[in-house]
Design a protein around this motif. Structure first.
Motif, short mmCIF file in Angstrom:
data_model
loop_
_atom_site.label_atom_id
_atom_site.label_comp_id
_atom_site.label_asym_id
_atom_site.label_seq_id
_atom_site.Cartn_x
_atom_site.Cartn_y
_atom_site.Cartn_z
N ALA A 160 -9.89 -3.75 -2.23
CA ALA A 160 -9.69 -3.34 -1.68
C ALA A 160 -10.92 -2.15 -2.88
O ALA A 160 -11.20 -1.66 -2.47
CB ALA A 160 -8.11 -2.31 -2.15
N GLY A 161 -11.00 -2.54 -3.69
CA GLY A 161 -12.30 -1.41 -4.66
C GLY A 161 -13.28 -1.32 -3.93
O GLY A 161 -14.07 -0.06 -3.84
N ARG A 162 -13.92 -2.40 -2.97
CA ARG A 162 -15.18 -2.69 -2.11
C ARG A 162 -15.20 -1.36 -0.94
O ARG A 162 -15.72 -0.33 -1.13
CB ARG A 162 -15.55 -4.02 -1.87
N ILE A 163 -13.83 -1.28 -0.55
CA ILE A 163 -13.35 -0.46 0.27
C ILE A 163 -13.52 0.99 -0.35
O ILE A 163 -14.02 2.44 0.23
CB ILE A 163 -12.33 -0.56 1.66
N VAL A 218 4.06 -1.79 -12.12
CA VAL A 218 2.70 -2.18 -11.31
C VAL A 218 1.81 -2.64 -12.19
O VAL A 218 0.84 -1.63 -12.17
CB VAL A 218 3.26 -1.80 -9.93
N THR A 219 0.08 -3.64 -11.09
CA THR A 219 -0.99 -2.74 -11.01
C THR A 219 -1.10 -2.31 -9.91
O THR A 219 -0.58 -2.69 -8.70
CB THR A 219 -1.15 -4.50 -11.20
N SER A 220 -2.24 -1.54 -9.96
CA SER A 220 -2.62 -0.82 -8.70
C SER A 220 -3.98 -0.55 -8.81
O SER A 220 -4.89 -0.80 -9.96
CB SER A 220 -1.62 0.38 -9.06
N ALA A 221 -4.25 0.10 -7.46
CA ALA A 221 -6.02 0.07 -7.57
C ALA A 221 -5.93 1.21 -6.39
O ALA A 221 -5.32 1.01 -4.81
CB ALA A 221 -6.74 -1.12 -6.30
N PRO A 222 -6.68 2.11 -6.41
CA PRO A 222 -6.66 3.51 -5.60
C PRO A 222 -7.69 2.91 -4.32
O PRO A 222 -8.52 2.02 -4.60
CB PRO A 222 -7.79 4.59 -6.27
N LEU A 223 -7.04 3.13 -2.77
CA LEU A 223 -8.39 3.16 -1.64
C LEU A 223 -8.69 4.57 -1.20
O LEU A 223 -9.47 4.36 -1.49
CB LEU A 223 -7.24 2.78 -0.65
N ILE A 280 0.98 -0.83 0.52
CA ILE A 280 0.22 -0.04 -0.30
C ILE A 280 0.82 1.37 0.38
O ILE A 280 1.51 0.99 0.60
CB ILE A 280 -1.11 -0.12 1.33
N SER A 281 1.13 1.80 -1.18
CA SER A 281 1.76 3.27 -1.01
C SER A 281 1.16 4.14 -2.10
O SER A 281 0.13 3.90 -2.32
CB SER A 281 2.55 2.04 -1.79
N TYR A 282 1.66 5.33 -1.97
CA TYR A 282 1.34 6.42 -3.21
C TYR A 282 1.31 6.05 -4.65
O TYR A 282 1.65 5.33 -4.76
CB TYR A 282 2.16 8.05 -2.45
N LEU A 283 0.16 6.22 -4.68
CA LEU A 283 -0.10 5.58 -6.50
C LEU A 283 0.35 7.08 -7.62
O LEU A 283 0.45 6.75 -9.12
CB LEU A 283 -1.33 5.89 -7.00
N ASP A 284 0.38 8.27 -7.27
CA ASP A 284 0.48 9.48 -8.38
C ASP A 284 1.70 10.45 -7.95
O ASP A 284 1.12 11.17 -8.88
CB ASP A 284 -0.84 9.99 -9.03
N ASN A 285 2.45 10.12 -7.22
CA ASN A 285 3.37 11.07 -6.69
C ASN A 285 5.10 10.69 -7.16
O ASN A 285 5.60 12.20 -7.58
CB ASN A 285 3.08 11.50 -5.18
N ALA A 318 -4.76 16.28 -3.88
CA ALA A 318 -4.50 15.63 -2.62
C ALA A 318 -3.66 14.08 -3.40
O ALA A 318 -5.00 13.37 -3.99
CB ALA A 318 -5.53 14.89 -2.10
N PRO A 319 -2.95 13.83 -3.02
CA PRO A 319 -2.33 12.49 -3.51
C PRO A 319 -2.97 11.40 -3.06
O PRO A 319 -4.15 11.00 -1.75
CB PRO A 319 -0.88 11.79 -2.06
N THR A 320 -3.28 10.31 -3.85
CA THR A 320 -3.60 9.34 -3.72
C THR A 320 -3.27 8.16 -3.14
O THR A 320 -1.57 7.57 -4.11
CB THR A 320 -4.31 8.69 -5.19
N VAL A 321 -3.43 7.02 -2.82
CA VAL A 321 -3.31 5.91 -1.54
C VAL A 321 -3.89 5.13 -1.99
O VAL A 321 -4.70 4.46 -2.03
CB VAL A 321 -2.77 5.95 -0.21
N GLY A 322 -2.77 3.44 -2.52
CA GLY A 322 -3.70 2.45 -3.04
C GLY A 322 -2.84 1.48 -3.05
O GLY A 322 -1.76 1.59 -2.47
N LEU A 323 -3.63 0.14 -3.09
CA LEU A 323 -2.68 -1.53 -3.49
C LEU A 323 -2.22 -1.27 -4.76
O LEU A 323 -2.48 -0.99 -5.64
CB LEU A 323 -3.61 -2.00 -3.30
#
Length: 301
Positions: free
Chosen positions: A288-291, A154-159, A143-148, A264-269
């Protein structure tokens, strides 16, 4: 040969025969023998040897790339066959930026309710360390920053999106404010995450854009330490608002939102990119998508 490839991975990671053997739970002579067997099998020298480990040869570096792919694919195959045989089960190592640990707890507990035969180890790491651990197969997902900053393949999904707040004692001069600007914090004595943390780099950019230089009296890689300095020493700290409110529970602390000056930075899987993820990782991304959907719905309600 898989066992010998795992030895090569451990040796490249630790850069020391003794530590690599300890990591694998074997003796140093067994590790040396396994590396020699791999060299004999491939017909090339992989490791520079002297009185101590001297690094990988060019052929060893190339073999390391293949070793990561082969060992990773083997583990994924094993996981997929276990899922066919037993349903979702196994163990995932989840590496998480410190400010997202409460979200990691939410993700893993929600997942465990639906899939009780899957266990987790949650590791607190910087964003750079997370990418290194995913590459070296020391973590399965992060779980880390996605867009900074660049993530690579990687495969990613926003949280969620990260919004910031000042955490201070009730007697702090800024405690009574409904909202702050970054420019209001130039004179505040602060405890902040260390500069190797991406969260700190984001905060520094917000200060820079406000024309302010932060007064970081204390730095730590732990958000618990930061809040403890607020309680014990009177400094203030800056944390993501939801994380701040969790850590402030039960204490005489004020959590004052800071008005955003940039997106605001996006954090995700995140997980290493694969054409097909294992069933366990596929299910984890689904949770993660449901959350994330619930979070967006709550933010707009």
């Amino acid at each position: 040969m898989i066992k010998q490839l795992e030895m090569l991975l451990a040796l490249a990671r630790e850069q020391h025969f003794g530590r690599a053997a300890e990591r694998l739970g074997i003796t140093q002579p067994s590790l040396s023998s396994g590396i020699k067997q791999l060299e004999d099998h491939l017909g090339v020298k992989l490791v520079q040897r002297g009185s101590r480990y001297g690094g990988l040869t060019p052929e060893g570096q190339r073999a390391l790339t293949w070793a990561r792919q082969i060992v990773g694919d083997t583990r994924r195959l094993r996981d997929e066959m276990r899922a066919v045989r037993e349903g979702l089960s196994g163990h995932l190592r989840l590496a998480v930026i410190p400010t997202a640990l409460t979200w990691a707890a939410r993700l893993t507990t929600d997942f465990a309710k639906a899939h009780p035969n899957v266990s987790f180890t949650v590791l607190s790491r910087s964003s750079v360390e997370i990418l290194e651990q995913l590459e070296n197969l020391d973590a399965d997902v992060g779980i880390s920053y996605l867009d900074n900053e660049p993530l690579g393949r990687v495969t990613s999904a926003p949280l969620y999106r990260e919004h910031y707040a000042l955490v201070c004692r009730g007697d702090h001069p800024l405690a009574g404010r409904a909202r702050l600007a970054w420019s209001d914090l130039g004179d505040a004595a602060l405890s902040l995450l260390t500069p190797d943390m991406q969260n700190r780099r984001i905060i520094n950019r917000n200060f820079m854009e406000a024309g302010v230089t932060p007064r970081a009296q204390i730095e730590s890689g732990s958000t618990i330490v930061l809040v403890a300095t607020v309680l014990n020493g009177g400094q203030a700290t800056i944390l993501p608002e939801d994380h701040a409110r969790f850590l402030a529970l039960g204490h005489d602390l004020s959590v004052v939102p800071i008005a955003a000056t940039r997106g605001a930075p996006t954090v995700g899987l995140i997980a290493p990119h694969q054409d097909a993820q294992t069933p366990v990782l596929t299910a984890l991304f689904r949770v993660a998508g449901r959350i994330a959907t619930d979070e967006r719905a709550g933010a707009t309600s």
